[in-house]
Design an enzyme around this catalytic site. Sequence first.
Site, PDB file in Angstrom:
ATOM      1  N   VAL A  47      -0.483  -1.180  -4.364  1.00  0.00           N
ATOM      2  CA  VAL A  47       0.571  -1.696  -5.242  1.00  0.00           C
ATOM      3  C   VAL A  47       0.249  -3.162  -5.507  1.00  0.00           C
ATOM      4  CG1 VAL A  47       3.038  -2.055  -5.567  1.00  0.00           C
ATOM      5  CG2 VAL A  47       2.231  -0.128  -4.178  1.00  0.00           C
TER       6      VAL A  47
ATOM      7  N   ASP B 259       9.608   5.453  -6.040  1.00  0.00           N
ATOM      8  CA  ASP B 259       8.845   6.682  -5.734  1.00  0.00           C
ATOM      9  C   ASP B 259       9.674   7.948  -5.886  1.00  0.00           C
ATOM     10  OD1 ASP B 259       6.707   5.110  -5.262  1.00  0.00           O
ATOM     11  OD2 ASP B 259       6.391   5.682  -3.190  1.00  0.00           O
TER      12      ASP B 259
ATOM     13  N   GLU C 165       0.861  -1.181   0.000  1.00  0.00           N
ATOM     14  CA  GLU C 165       0.000   0.000   0.000  1.00  0.00           C
ATOM     15  C   GLU C 165       0.891   1.222   0.000  1.00  0.00           C
ATOM     16  OE1 GLU C 165      -2.942   0.257   3.025  1.00  0.00           O
ATOM     17  OE2 GLU C 165      -3.744  -1.741   2.661  1.00  0.00           O
TER      18      GLU C 165
ATOM     19  N   ARG D 156      11.747   1.897   3.412  1.00  0.00           N
ATOM     20  CA  ARG D 156      10.490   1.353   2.861  1.00  0.00           C
ATOM     21  C   ARG D 156      10.353   1.669   1.370  1.00  0.00           C
ATOM     22  NH1 ARG D 156       9.453   5.556   6.084  1.00  0.00           N
ATOM     23  NH2 ARG D 156       8.799   7.498   5.069  1.00  0.00           N
ATOM     24  N   ASN D 157      11.079   2.686   0.890  1.00  0.00           N
ATOM     25  CA  ASN D 157      11.028   3.072  -0.516  1.00  0.00           C
ATOM     26  C   ASN D 157      12.258   2.607  -1.297  1.00  0.00           C
ATOM     27  OD1 ASN D 157       8.508   4.330  -0.572  1.00  0.00           O
ATOM     28  ND2 ASN D 157       9.344   6.224   0.264  1.00  0.00           N
TER      29      ASN D 157
ATOM     30  N   ASP E 162      11.164  11.662   0.161  1.00  0.00           N
ATOM     31  CA  ASP E 162      10.679  10.560   1.014  1.00  0.00           C
ATOM     32  C   ASP E 162      11.650   9.384   0.958  1.00  0.00           C
ATOM     33  OD1 ASP E 162       9.075   9.157   2.745  1.00  0.00           O
ATOM     34  OD2 ASP E 162       7.567   8.621   1.255  1.00  0.00           O
TER      35      ASP E 162
ATOM     36  N   PHE F  58      -0.617   6.729  -2.037  1.00  0.00           N
ATOM     37  CA  PHE F  58      -1.582   7.199  -3.026  1.00  0.00           C
ATOM     38  C   PHE F  58      -2.400   6.084  -3.640  1.00  0.00           C
ATOM     39  CE2 PHE F  58       2.762   6.876  -4.569  1.00  0.00           C
ATOM     40  CZ  PHE F  58       2.638   5.863  -5.508  1.00  0.00           C
ATOM     41  N   GLY F  59      -2.232   4.860  -3.209  1.00  0.00           N
ATOM     42  CA  GLY F  59      -3.015   3.764  -3.772  1.00  0.00           C
ATOM     43  C   GLY F  59      -2.337   2.426  -3.553  1.00  0.00           C
TER      44      GLY F  59
ATOM     45  N   LYS G  68       1.123   0.382  -9.721  1.00  0.00           N
ATOM     46  CA  LYS G  68       0.606   1.323  -8.737  1.00  0.00           C
ATOM     47  C   LYS G  68      -0.637   1.981  -9.321  1.00  0.00           C
ATOM     48  CE  LYS G  68       5.102   2.093  -6.690  1.00  0.00           C
ATOM     49  NZ  LYS G  68       6.068   3.055  -6.132  1.00  0.00           N
TER      50      LYS G  68
END
Length: 436
Positions: free
Chosen positions: A202, A323, A196, A309-310, A305, A199-200, A215
């Site tokens: 995955v 991202d 998740e 996690r990214n 960001d 913005f939406g 995404k």
Amino acid sequence: MPGMQCITRNNNTKPKLQELAYRKGDLVTIIRTCQDRAWYRAHHHSSGLEGLVCASALRERPPIKIDPRLSLMPWFHGPISGQQAIQQLQTKEEGLFLVRESSRYPGDYVLCVSHQGEDTQYRICYQDGKLSIDLIQKFSNLMDMIEYYTLHQGVLCTKLKKPKPKHGTKSAEEELEKAGWLLRFERLTLGKKIGEGEFGDVLEGQYMGRPVAIKNIKCDVTANNFLAETTIMTKLQHKNLVNLLGVVLHNGLYLVMELLSKGNLVNYLRTRGRSMVTPQQLLHFCLDVAQGMHYLEEKRLVHRDLAARNILVSENGEAKISDFGLSKSKFLAEDQSRLPIKWTAPEALCHNKFSSRSDVWSFGILLWEIFSYGRAPYPKMSVKEVVDGVQNGYRMESPENCPHGIYTLMRSCWEDDPGKRPTFKKLKEKLEKIIL
């Protein structure tokens, strides 16, 4: 390579057996590489045929030009009156349409359509997070609704045939198609949810047989805000950035990315721990990220960001940044209070000053995450305690067994003065020396 879209360099109007016929400038999608790597099997977008294409006859798709006029919803005219809408549709073309905001019912919309020389207006009600004209057929967003009524007449007087663009806008769909970045929904297979985002959802899936991550951005406004960032992503190619394969416009906006099979770095480290991930592997993760961020730094792009996690991990254990083109729109589209406070530099938090040097601060937090094997930073501290502590000079202690040189790098990233923090070029060079 499978799923990649390319532009043909020349004409092949008299193909040999099994070869694909094409003209210069045609768009093709590679299906697979042949045993002889000088050839690909490809799908021709215009003819729908498949065949062999020589690799030298193809060139990569051009990036999309950044244009503030691009819109995923050029037919959306915002807060205009019913009379103004009628004036916009004065040519009375069959199926010409636009959407406006409802002045009588705030939060609702109005669909205006030309049919047999007359203009008909339909109220679009917004209830329980869904949009509907007849309260039976319901949609997640306006893009989904318009797509449906271009294919089905439903309760309308006619199918929607031609959008009336708002003055000063251009169709993003047409530009994506022209540049070769628009993928076809029917060739996309949606699989299970694997994450998740802000913005939406995955999803895992396949595009023409190639494993992909998808995404889905369903909110109209958010999807449109993400468009400029998506165009930036078409210009970026680096081994430590997650590759954008293309865009699908269906039920919102789908970003189709390469699939990194081992998931995000936080979960990767937490589920394997010290017994399975060596300190040398940790150093290589750090270097991978520094290399990708150095590339963004050279392009004068700010992530905003950067966190474990990214960061995604490939099958061969390489770390890639995700991202990287989306964070600006994400935080513009949402409540500023949702900023990742424990990763965000003081000047960005207090004065909204984001830069490569604020990304360097986040990189320092990321180093701490990596060498603590995925622990959340500032353990046992509330967000308020972190903000107050950092402003008063508090910095996290070194993770257990973290090399002294790495902790020194972390502390250099956490300098109060952004100008005193190292650049990503310098961080990359220092990590290369540590690894050697």
